[in-house]
Design an enzyme around this catalytic site. Sequence first.
Site, PDB file in Angstrom:
ATOM      1  CG  ASP A 215      -1.562   1.349   1.456  1.00 48.45           C
ATOM      2  OD1 ASP A 215      -2.194   1.726   0.606  1.00 48.45           O
ATOM      3  OD2 ASP A 215      -1.425   1.897   2.683  1.00 48.45           O
TER       4      ASP A 215
ATOM      5  CG  ASP B 284      -1.651   1.828   6.999  1.00 49.53           C
ATOM      6  OD1 ASP B 284      -1.494   1.840   5.731  1.00 49.53           O
ATOM      7  OD2 ASP B 284      -1.629   2.670   7.815  1.00 49.53           O
TER       8      ASP B 284
ATOM      9  CG  ASP C 104      -3.990  -1.361   2.852  1.00 47.20           C
ATOM     10  OD1 ASP C 104      -4.376  -1.285   1.692  1.00 47.20           O
ATOM     11  OD2 ASP C 104      -3.556  -0.554   3.530  1.00 47.20           O
TER      12      ASP C 104
END
Length: 199
Positions: free
Chosen positions: A7, A191, A195
Amino acid sequence: VNTAVFDKTGTLTMGEPRVCSVSGDEETDLPIIRAIADSSRNPLSQAVQRFIGKSENAELKDVVEHAGIGIEATYKSQVVRIGRPAWVAKHCKTQETASDHVSLAFGKANGSLAMFEIEDTLRPDAKVSVASLEKFGIKSEILSGDNQVRVQKLAKKLGVTKFASRCLPAEKVVRLNALNESGDRGLMVGDGMNDGPAL
């Protein structure tokens, strides 16, 4: 594991984004924007909240957060949204289009958009981490909900050639599944609630 899927916001970056530019007619809607941004833990919404600073919050009802898309609420019987520019523009029924630099937009039915360009700082150890993984034969990819320009810029800094922008949480899951089905072994690194499904 042979592929690390990262991410962006809060993982490869510090997770403390800041508003660097605003366009549109946001002045009269600041109390509404502040209130709707205040109802989310999303880093981009929090950046808008910090940018506006102290402001008397408008009273909102029926606040709903759509993971990876934005927040919708009712203000004086009118639905308002903050989130992905295309999603907000569709609700506003406006012909306005956001540039590729815009990360977040606010709008209400039949109104104009307030558009926010938001930046974040790369983590000091991000480049070293990606390079270290490569030494062990682990490729890196980036899947982000942010706009194309910012994701591409970050990927270039890290030397990552495979990346995707404007990803929804479900699309991250699809990519992880595709990796595993092709014989690769993917590991999601992220995080936040966007996600969660992929993790």
